[in-house]
Design an enzyme around this catalytic site. Structure first.
Site, short mmCIF file in Angstrom:
data_model
loop_
_atom_site.label_atom_id
_atom_site.label_comp_id
_atom_site.label_asym_id
_atom_site.label_seq_id
_atom_site.Cartn_x
_atom_site.Cartn_y
_atom_site.Cartn_z
N ASP A 309 -54.82 -45.72 24.69
CA ASP A 309 -54.95 -47.15 24.49
C ASP A 309 -54.67 -47.39 23.01
OD1 ASP A 309 -55.40 -49.82 24.86
OD2 ASP A 309 -57.29 -49.56 25.94
N TRP A 310 -54.20 -48.58 22.70
CA TRP A 310 -53.64 -48.82 21.37
C TRP A 310 -54.68 -48.61 20.27
CZ3 TRP A 310 -49.32 -52.87 20.56
CH2 TRP A 310 -48.26 -52.58 21.41
#
Length: 871
Positions: A309-310
């Protein structure tokens, strides 16, 4: 043979000779061409061989580039691709992934093709990139069709719509040059304060798994690589706060949070999974070898890559503090099994770490192999631009808009309809008040590209389009959901007083991805401490109700709210959720009866935030022990001034018609481990309108070696029936779905009895049947012998019996009913002190002590005059 026939044969021989020579030439040409191609460029070779050949040719820098992400801020100036930046950043090395989240759909179309052309022609090895998009409920780029949010999709209880939504979304994605999506979101959500409730299908792991399978199939069949998110325990963050840790045991980890992922990954060829930001068991999920390798790869056999996830890898240093710097964060993530870094800069450290001998290059090789395998499997080398699946007509097709409206219509849940206030009869109304902060404002939900009314239909617009000039519409906003300002309520009250009926549109408001985050109280990063309607919305509802006009409340929201007062006072309540760009048309059609509502809840509604958790599939111990809910009129226990029950439970949903469930039958009484339980039930439409009913099958493990939920959804169907029509609905449950989880997280089947329950809500079970699984002969024999040894009781000498009934904590229990088993009559009821006195009781009788909420107890008198009882 005449000359004409001879001439035909000569011509035929000549043509065949030419075709033969042409075929030989083409074969030789193909051989020459293939001889000039490297093995990794030859589509006919096995994927593993192509990966081996390509990796053999790659430098360490090129390998690391394949597990890194090229971001829009690296190469774009607003909407324009900066080719000089592209050249400077990528060079001849390439990148594994690229996104353009802020771009319009049209700019994606041109820019992604240019970037892919660069990867193919300007880098040394010509490795195509995965072009990445968000598509939680439609592609998040301008011009795409906006579909209803996942909370709405789940409420349809129609997985076929999930498949079709993915297929239609894929059309927009291909028009934009996208091949990899960061979807579907299949989290099981158990804390309604969390802002991301809207992103999930619901609170039940089986339902989430079924919808996930359908959506994934839609993407796969349409040439798009789906990415399951967010892998790991995620949907129950402490305090309801985004990114907070999840506190659960190994059992719930596997039986609840990981179950949807396992349901997909064991059955479908998915090659991408996204990690989560948060932690479990004191280990960040993005650095958990147990989750990313031991379970995902070693147990389930996942062959694809894990994508961060970013910013999740960087958070190991900055948020979780398990790493001292970027290099340590990179080592923790990569060695745990996280392959691809997005939106942080830790993996550039890998080159130095390998050269300094601090990291074995084999970890990088493993991650790169997974990414390249996915690219070959999805055909990126042969079809880098997605031409194979591209459709004519571009984005936002008529078919996709029609589907968006269908999902919106089928997702609307009728929660309450006192005295059949709905549907409204256009012929009996002269005016209608359309009120509330969401009456004339689109609410698409998070992960969309717009919040502008020009890109969708508001409820007010939908009602106006439907009623035309037939009904006068009085509109007022009334209040804000983001402040306590109540100055507009007077205008709303005035509009209601001038109308025959008032419809109030309240709820929540979510952001648009990478665009507008103002006026937001729902969605990612927007969590609530209180589940009451925000701002002055409750004041608005109560003021309009006080006018005495009939009131309909419509929740346009991304989560359930605690609306206890509204449930008690407002005669009709509807949950619309975030209904996509056609939401206004859909709600108008439901309110006026053009569409019969058929949505059912996939989240239970709480009475308050203090009543959380409120999910239906709780353990038998988790809704109180005393079973004496109280109020200020009569205090109690469990709770003193309330009950632990939901306002509306999972599966609830009303219709404008009625249904009956009859003649439920299981195909067998005893099942073996490899069997499938087949349950038939007759469903009849007993009303006056055509409608769809959600038939839900739950299972209760009656006795087990570990504590199991009071019921668990295991199958559902949604037949449509005309008035008076009856259909036989068949529901199937593999016996493997009845497995328990051992201390290592592995499933095992335990013999015993299970109750099959069928109904139209988790709290409305209409048919039941007990079945056996495995070897239950011992229990059957013991029951049989007990029946054979029964003797007549209640004929002995009459005596007086007294005593006190207490609970297990020695508290006297009032209101316990005492029955004679011999005479089958009620003898007495305990007083406030738990005391009872029985006269003329047979010395050989058996007394039954019973009260709702307590386990009944049978006690032989055996001539005793004092019997103190513990319930």
């Amino acid at each position: 043979m005449d000359k004409y026939t001879m001439r035909k044969r000569i011509i035929a021989i000549s043509l065949n000779k030419k075709r033969f020579l042409s075929g030989v030439f083409l074969t030789l040409l193909a051989t020459v061409v293939n001889a000039q191609l490297f093995p990794y460029q030859q589509a006919g070779l096995p994927v593993s061989q192509r990966v081996d050949d390509l990796m053999m040719r790659m430098t360490l820098e090129e390998k690391i580039a394949q597990i890194r992400h090229l971001h829009s801020w690296d190469i774009f100036n607003e909407q324009t691709l900066d080719k000089e930046k592209l050249t400077a950043v990528v060079g001849e090395t390439g990148y594994g992934f690229v996104e353009g989240f802020p771009l319009t759909g049209e700019n994606c179309r041109s820019s992604m093709r240019e970037i892919q052309e660069y990867m193919l022609t300007r880098t040394r090895l010509g490795i195509p990139a995965f072009t990445v998009a968000e598509s939680l409920h439609g592609s998040a780029h301008e011009g795409s069709t906006i579909f209803p949010q996942n909370i709405a999709l789940g409420s349809t209880f129609n997985p076929e719509l999930a498949y079709r939504r993915a297929c239609m979304t894929a059309d927009d994605l291909h028009a934009q040059g996208m091949r990899q999506v960061l979807a579907p979101c299949i989290d099981v959500v158990r804390d309604l304060r969390w802002g991301r409730v809207e992103e999930s299908y619901g609170e039940d792991p089986y339902l989430c798994g079924i919808f996930a399978q359908s959506e994934v199939k839609g993407y796969l069949d349409s040439g798009i690589s789906p990415m399951l998110k967010h892998y790991g325990p995620h949907g129950n963050p402490l305090g309801g706060l985004n990114l907070a840790s999840v506190d659960c045991g190994l059992y719930d980890l596997h039986a609840v949070y990981l179950k949807p992922f396992e349901m997909v990954l064991r059955h479908l060829p998915v090659y991408a999974v996204m990690s989560t930001y948060n932690s479990w068991n004191r280990i960040p999920n993005s650095a958990s070898r147990y989750l990313l390798t031991d379970i995902l790869r070693d147990r389930w056999g996942f062959k694809g890559y894990v994508y961060s996830d970013w910013g999740a890898i960087e958070m190991l240093e900055t948020f979780h503090h398990t790493a001292a710097n970027k290099a340590e964060a990179a080592i923790q993530a990569l060695t745990a099994g996280l392959d691809v870094e997005a939106s942080s800069e830790c993996y550039p450290e890998l080159f130095r770490l390998v050269k300094e001998g601090k990291l074995d290059e084999s970890y990088i090789n493993t991650a790169v192999r997974r990414v390249l395998t996915a690219k070959f499997e999805y055909g990126l080398f042969e079809d880098p631009y997605g031409n194979k699946h591209a459709v004519s007509g571009g984005m936002h097709s008529t078919r996709s808009v029609e589907l968006s409206r269908q999902i919106a219509e089928e997702s609307i849940v009728l929660l309450k309809n006192e005295n059949n206030l709905l549907p409204l009869d256009m012929n009996k109304l002269t005016s209608i008040a359309v009120l509330g902060p969401n009456a004339d404002q689109v609410q698409f939900g998070d992960y969309t590209w717009s919040r502008d009314n020009k890109d969708g239909i508001t409820p007010l617009q939908g009602i106006k389009a439907l009623v035309g000039e037939k009904i006068k519409i009085n509109h007022a906003v009334g209040c804000s959901m983001m402040s306590r300002d109540a100055t507009g309520i007077g205008e709303a009250v005035e509009a209601a007083l001038k109308s025959d009926v008032a419809v109030i549109f309240c709820g929540s408001s979510s952001a648009s991805l990478a665009r507008d985050y103002t006026r937001t109280n729902c969605g990612e990063g927007f969590d609530l401490s209180d589940l009451s309607l925000t701002g002055a919305q409750s004041d608005l509802i109560q003021a309009v109700y006080a006018t005495g006009k009939p009131v309909i409340l419509v929740l346009v929201s991304g989560k359930p709210f605690a609306i206890s007062w509204e449930k008690e006072h407002i005669p009709a309540i509807v949950a619309q959720w975030y209904g996509g760009e056609q939401e206004g048309y859909a709600i108008a059609d439901v309110l006026f009866g053009k569409v019969n509502p058929s949505g059912h809840l996939t989240y239970s509604f709480p009475q308050s935030a203090g009543h959380l958790p409120v999910y239906y599939n709780h353990l038998p111990s988790d809704k109180g022990f005393y079973k004496r809910p109280g109020s200020y009129e009569q205090s109690g226990r469990d709770y003193v001034f309330s009950s632990p029950e939901p306002l509306w439970a999972f599966g609830h949903g009303l219709s404008y018609t009625t249904f009956s469930f009859d003649e439920m039958e299981c195909d067998k009484n005893i099942y073996a481990s490899g069997d499938t339980i087949k349950v038939k039930v007759q469903v009849r439409n007993t009303g006056q309108r055509t409608g769809k009913e959600v038939v839900q099958l739950y299972v209760r493990d009656l006795v087990s070696s570990v504590v199991t939920p009071v019921k668990q959804l295991k199958a559902f169907a949604k037949p449509e029936l005309k008035p008076g029509e009856q259909k036989e609905v068949i529901l199937k449950v593999p016996v493997s779905e009845l497995c328990l989880i051992d201390k290592e997280g592995n499933p095992f089947l335990e013999s015993g009895e299970f109750e099959i329950q069928v109904g139209n809500a988790s709290d409305c079970i209409l048919q039941k049947q007990v079945i056996g699984v495995g070897d239950i002969s011992v229990a059957a024999v013991s029951v049989s012998s007990m029946k054979q040894n029964q003797v007549k009781i209640g004929t002995g000498k009459k005596i007086t019996v007294r005593g006190v009934v207490r609970d297990v904590q020695a508290t006297p229990v009032e209101g316990v009913r005492i029955y004679s088993m011999g005479n089958k009559t009620e003898l007495a009821v305990t007083n406030k002190k738990g005391e009872y006195l029985l006269k003329q009781v047979a010395s050989d009788d058996v007394l039954i002590f019973s009260k709702e909420g307590y386990v009944s107890k049978e006690i032989p008198v055996e001539g005793r005059s004092v019997l103190n009882v513990r319930l």
